[in-house]
Design a protein around this motif. Structure first.
Motif, PDB file in Angstrom:
ATOM      1  N   ARG A  62     -73.311  29.615  45.241  1.00  0.00           N
ATOM      2  CA  ARG A  62     -74.205  30.605  44.630  1.00  0.00           C
ATOM      3  C   ARG A  62     -74.732  30.084  43.305  1.00  0.00           C
ATOM      4  NH1 ARG A  62     -71.781  36.346  43.780  1.00  0.00           N
ATOM      5  NH2 ARG A  62     -70.950  35.364  41.906  1.00  0.00           N
ATOM      6  N   ALA A  63     -76.039  30.146  43.157  1.00  0.00           N
ATOM      7  CA  ALA A  63     -76.685  29.745  41.908  1.00  0.00           C
ATOM      8  C   ALA A  63     -76.572  30.878  40.895  1.00  0.00           C
ATOM      9  CB  ALA A  63     -78.163  29.414  42.163  1.00  0.00           C
ATOM     10  N   THR A  64     -76.844  30.576  39.621  1.00  0.00           N
ATOM     11  CA  THR A  64     -76.798  31.606  38.583  1.00  0.00           C
ATOM     12  C   THR A  64     -77.807  32.718  38.860  1.00  0.00           C
ATOM     13  OG1 THR A  64     -78.263  30.269  37.225  1.00  0.00           O
ATOM     14  CG2 THR A  64     -75.906  30.098  36.765  1.00  0.00           C
ATOM     15  N   PRO A  92     -68.338  21.511  42.348  1.00  0.00           N
ATOM     16  CA  PRO A  92     -68.018  21.914  40.979  1.00  0.00           C
ATOM     17  C   PRO A  92     -67.540  23.374  40.960  1.00  0.00           C
ATOM     18  CG  PRO A  92     -70.377  22.004  41.303  1.00  0.00           C
ATOM     19  CD  PRO A  92     -69.777  21.407  42.567  1.00  0.00           C
ATOM     20  N   ALA A  93     -67.012  23.796  39.844  1.00  0.00           N
ATOM     21  CA  ALA A  93     -66.581  25.190  39.705  1.00  0.00           C
ATOM     22  C   ALA A  93     -67.758  26.113  40.012  1.00  0.00           C
ATOM     23  CB  ALA A  93     -66.064  25.432  38.289  1.00  0.00           C
ATOM     24  N   PHE A 122     -65.403  32.936  47.784  1.00  0.00           N
ATOM     25  CA  PHE A 122     -64.346  32.694  46.800  1.00  0.00           C
ATOM     26  C   PHE A 122     -64.926  31.983  45.589  1.00  0.00           C
ATOM     27  CE2 PHE A 122     -64.543  29.092  49.621  1.00  0.00           C
ATOM     28  CZ  PHE A 122     -64.399  27.997  48.795  1.00  0.00           C
ATOM     29  N   GLU A 123     -64.161  32.003  44.510  1.00  0.00           N
ATOM     30  CA  GLU A 123     -64.594  31.369  43.275  1.00  0.00           C
ATOM     31  C   GLU A 123     -63.598  30.298  42.848  1.00  0.00           C
ATOM     32  OE1 GLU A 123     -66.187  32.582  38.811  1.00  0.00           O
ATOM     33  OE2 GLU A 123     -65.202  34.100  40.030  1.00  0.00           O
ATOM     34  N   THR A 124     -64.131  29.170  42.384  1.00  0.00           N
ATOM     35  CA  THR A 124     -63.302  28.126  41.802  1.00  0.00           C
ATOM     36  C   THR A 124     -63.604  28.089  40.300  1.00  0.00           C
ATOM     37  OG1 THR A 124     -64.927  26.358  42.116  1.00  0.00           O
ATOM     38  CG2 THR A 124     -63.386  26.771  43.926  1.00  0.00           C
ATOM     39  N   HIS A 125     -62.615  27.662  39.512  1.00  0.00           N
ATOM     40  CA  HIS A 125     -62.746  27.666  38.055  1.00  0.00           C
ATOM     41  C   HIS A 125     -62.519  26.258  37.516  1.00  0.00           C
ATOM     42  CE1 HIS A 125     -62.708  32.042  38.114  1.00  0.00           C
ATOM     43  NE2 HIS A 125     -61.777  31.927  39.047  1.00  0.00           N
ATOM     44  N   PRO A 126     -63.228  25.885  36.445  1.00  0.00           N
ATOM     45  CA  PRO A 126     -63.060  24.531  35.904  1.00  0.00           C
ATOM     46  C   PRO A 126     -61.631  24.241  35.445  1.00  0.00           C
ATOM     47  CG  PRO A 126     -64.673  25.777  34.597  1.00  0.00           C
ATOM     48  CD  PRO A 126     -64.183  26.675  35.694  1.00  0.00           C
TER      49      PRO A 126
END
Length: 151
Positions: A62-64, A92-93, A122-126
């Motif tokens: 998903r883009a900003t 990337p995150a 789902f979301e990944t975090h840096p």
């Protein structure tokens, strides 16, 4: 109604106990995190109690702006897995959606599926873990998913 829940519970337990690989497949492809493959997928057919091969899937980021862009695609092999799906540089995150084409899978097996597709977002975090295994348990009318997060 109680009998239906009991049968579903038994199916789920049996499927969870079934191995997601066969003895002829190299174990190193199926065990633990792989720095070259930050997102692994494993799918199990709960009806047959076997890995679900030939399931087409797409990975979107998903883009900003809120729009989705496809960043990877694959098809599960005979072990129900996809290897080399996405590289660390392509992962990337951010927020991701994995779309599984379950309708085509079930129709090819003569079943009338309830779902068109299964989407897992789902979301990944840096600062968080960067290795994930997404597991999916399928039947024609239901699915369940879990993620194994490798530290």
């Amino acid at each position: 109604m109680q009998q239906t829940h009991f049968v579903l519970l038994l199916l789920t337990a049996a499927a969870a106990a079934a191995p997601l690989h066969d003895a002829s497949t190299p174990r190193e492809l199926h065990q633990g995190p792989d720095p070259q493959c930050p997102l692994k997928v494993k799918i199990l057919d709960a009806v047959q109690g076997t890995p679900a091969g030939s399931v087409v899937l797409k990975v979107h980021r998903r883009a900003t702006s809120g729009t989705w862009t496809q960043v990877a695609a694959g098809v599960t092999d005979d072990t129900g897995e996809v290897h080399g799906l996405i590289s660390e540089q392509q992962f990337p995150a951010g927020v991701y959606r994995v779309e599984f084409d379950t309708k085509t899978y079930w129709k090819s097996r003569g079943a009338a599926p309830f779902h068109e597709a299964v989407d897992v977002v789902f979301e990944t975090h840096p600062e968080g873990p960067r290795q994930f295994t997404l597991a999916l348990l399928l039947s024609p009318s239901s699915f369940t998913t879990t993620a194994v997060v490798h530290q």
